[in-house]
Design a protein around this motif. Structure first.
Motif, short mmCIF file in Angstrom:
data_model
loop_
_atom_site.label_atom_id
_atom_site.label_comp_id
_atom_site.label_asym_id
_atom_site.label_seq_id
_atom_site.Cartn_x
_atom_site.Cartn_y
_atom_site.Cartn_z
N LYS A 120 15.95 12.88 -31.14
CA LYS A 120 16.51 13.73 -30.09
C LYS A 120 17.73 14.50 -30.60
O LYS A 120 17.88 15.70 -30.34
CB LYS A 120 16.89 12.87 -28.88
N THR A 121 18.58 13.82 -31.36
CA THR A 121 19.77 14.46 -31.92
C THR A 121 19.39 15.55 -32.92
O THR A 121 19.97 16.64 -32.92
CB THR A 121 20.66 13.41 -32.62
N ALA A 122 18.40 15.24 -33.78
CA ALA A 122 17.95 16.23 -34.77
C ALA A 122 17.38 17.46 -34.09
O ALA A 122 17.64 18.59 -34.52
CB ALA A 122 16.90 15.59 -35.67
N SER A 123 16.61 17.26 -33.03
CA SER A 123 16.02 18.39 -32.30
C SER A 123 17.10 19.22 -31.62
O SER A 123 17.05 20.46 -31.63
CB SER A 123 15.03 17.86 -31.26
N LYS A 124 18.09 18.56 -31.05
CA LYS A 124 19.16 19.26 -30.34
C LYS A 124 20.02 20.09 -31.29
O LYS A 124 20.39 21.24 -30.99
CB LYS A 124 20.03 18.25 -29.60
N LEU A 125 20.32 19.52 -32.46
CA LEU A 125 21.18 20.21 -33.44
C LEU A 125 20.39 21.08 -34.41
O LEU A 125 20.97 21.75 -35.26
CB LEU A 125 21.99 19.17 -34.23
N LYS A 126 19.05 21.00 -34.30
CA LYS A 126 18.15 21.77 -35.17
C LYS A 126 18.38 21.42 -36.65
O LYS A 126 18.52 22.29 -37.51
CB LYS A 126 18.31 23.26 -34.93
N ILE A 127 18.42 20.11 -36.90
CA ILE A 127 18.55 19.61 -38.27
C ILE A 127 17.43 18.59 -38.51
O ILE A 127 16.70 18.22 -37.58
CB ILE A 127 19.92 18.95 -38.51
N SER A 128 17.28 18.14 -39.74
CA SER A 128 16.25 17.15 -40.05
C SER A 128 16.67 15.78 -39.52
O SER A 128 17.86 15.53 -39.27
CB SER A 128 16.01 17.06 -41.56
N GLU A 129 15.71 14.89 -39.35
CA GLU A 129 16.01 13.54 -38.87
C GLU A 129 16.91 12.80 -39.87
O GLU A 129 17.76 12.01 -39.48
CB GLU A 129 14.72 12.76 -38.63
N GLU A 130 16.71 13.06 -41.15
CA GLU A 130 17.54 12.41 -42.17
C GLU A 130 19.00 12.83 -42.02
O GLU A 130 19.91 12.00 -42.11
CB GLU A 130 17.04 12.76 -43.57
N GLU A 131 19.23 14.12 -41.74
CA GLU A 131 20.60 14.63 -41.58
C GLU A 131 21.26 14.07 -40.33
O GLU A 131 22.49 13.98 -40.25
CB GLU A 131 20.58 16.15 -41.53
N ALA A 132 20.44 13.69 -39.33
CA ALA A 132 20.98 13.16 -38.07
C ALA A 132 21.37 11.69 -38.19
O ALA A 132 22.03 11.15 -37.30
CB ALA A 132 19.95 13.34 -36.95
N LYS A 133 20.96 11.04 -39.29
CA LYS A 133 21.29 9.63 -39.47
C LYS A 133 22.70 9.47 -40.03
O LYS A 133 23.34 10.43 -40.45
CB LYS A 133 20.28 8.98 -40.44
N LEU A 134 23.19 8.23 -40.04
CA LEU A 134 24.45 7.92 -40.68
C LEU A 134 24.37 8.24 -42.17
O LEU A 134 23.28 8.25 -42.74
CB LEU A 134 24.78 6.43 -40.51
N SER A 135 25.51 8.50 -42.80
CA SER A 135 25.50 8.78 -44.24
C SER A 135 25.10 7.52 -45.01
O SER A 135 25.01 6.42 -44.45
CB SER A 135 26.88 9.26 -44.69
N GLU A 136 24.86 7.66 -46.30
CA GLU A 136 24.35 6.58 -47.13
C GLU A 136 25.24 5.34 -47.06
O GLU A 136 26.46 5.43 -47.01
CB GLU A 136 24.24 7.02 -48.59
N VAL A 137 24.60 4.19 -47.03
CA VAL A 137 25.32 2.92 -47.01
C VAL A 137 25.96 2.68 -48.38
O VAL A 137 25.32 2.82 -49.41
CB VAL A 137 24.38 1.76 -46.65
N THR A 138 27.24 2.30 -48.37
CA THR A 138 27.94 1.98 -49.61
C THR A 138 28.16 0.48 -49.78
O THR A 138 28.40 0.00 -50.88
CB THR A 138 29.29 2.71 -49.68
N SER A 139 28.12 -0.25 -48.66
CA SER A 139 28.30 -1.70 -48.71
C SER A 139 27.65 -2.31 -47.48
O SER A 139 27.65 -1.70 -46.40
CB SER A 139 29.80 -2.04 -48.74
N ILE A 140 27.08 -3.50 -47.64
CA ILE A 140 26.37 -4.14 -46.54
C ILE A 140 26.54 -5.66 -46.63
O ILE A 140 26.57 -6.22 -47.72
CB ILE A 140 24.87 -3.75 -46.57
#
Length: 260
Positions: A120-140
């Motif tokens: 829904k966020t990707a569609s609203k902002l007209k970006i890809s689903e990957e871009e709508a996700k959180l940035s890459e995980v650096t620690s978990i």
């Protein structure tokens, strides 16, 4: 008779050859569809995609529904942790900005952690689903002894001053966003050996300790004045906090008071 065509957007278009009309548009994949085929003499459609997944759809009552699927990271993994007392499971993060759970023995137990309404966020902002996700995980880190009644997984993300909590039993992002006290970038996260606290370490040498159930900050420790922190963790008895700096210095603090 039907004809299926995959698109670069991950949709599958199904046509009725007799009427020469479009019958269905199925949003199957998040990346371009790479192959499609119907199983001979069975109402099954198999698809593969650049998102590193294969899906099987069942055609019944003029509708297609996903029968089963297998998938994984479609970009290189950047973090892997074993989970569970018998270490039969793996939690992994990848450069595709996803976090996945995998069983060593049973593929049907695999899943991707939900990050909320990404589509829904990707569609609203007209970006890809990957871009709508959180940035890459650096620690978990995960509290793997048992699933608690609150969030029991913690992640830090590229160029972010906010750590995210996750609810393992619900397979989704948690309710807390833990921001560092000085808004500096997070370099490492860990969960205390009791499972109640999240340790958030930063590039400024600060360690912020949060209660994972409430999301409230309990205390801050200035571990290093001129070095970033590469790792912080508690001992098995949850009495000492050990922190390691990028300069190779190691310090120990009393966990309950935050003093050296």
């Amino acid at each position: 008779a039907h004809f299926a065509a995959g698109s670069v957007l991950g949709d599958v278009h199904v046509f009725d050859l007799e009427s020469q009309k479009l019958e269905h548009i199925i949003p199957i994949h998040s990346k371009s569809v790479s192959s499609l085929f119907f199983v001979p003499r069975q109402p099954l459609l198999i698809s593969t995609s650049g998102d590193n997944s294969i899906k099987e759809y069942l055609f019944e009552s003029s509708e297609y529904r996903c029968l089963r699927q297998r998938s994984g990271h479609y970009k290189s993994p950047n973090g892997i942790r074993f989970y569970g007392e018998d270490a039969r499971f793996i939690v992994s993060s990848g450069n595709d900005r996803s976090i996945r759970f995998s069983s060593i023995f049973k593929d049907n137990q695999n899943f991707e952690f939900s990050q909320g309404s990404v589509q829904k966020t990707a569609s609203k902002l007209k970006i890809s689903e990957e871009e709508a996700k959180l940035s890459e995980v650096t620690s978990i880190d995960i509290f793997g002894i048992k699933t608690l009644k609150w969030d029991n997984m913690l992640t830090s993300h590229k160029d972010s001053s906010k750590a995210k909590t996750w609810r393992f039993d619900r397979k989704t992002i948690g309710q807390h966003s833990l921001e560092t006290s000085d808004k500096s970038i997070i370099t490492h996260v860990s969960i205390s050996s009791c499972g109640n606290f999240g340790l958030v370490s930063t590039c400024s040498g600060m360690i912020d300790i949060f209660n994972l159930q409430s999301g409230l900050k309990r205390r801050s420790i200035k571990a290093f004045s001129e070095s970033s922190i590469i790792s912080s963790f508690t001992d098995s008895s949850n009495t000492q906090l050990i922190s390691i700096s990028s300069s190779g210095e190691i310090k120990s603090f009393e966990f309950s008071k935050g003093v050296q």
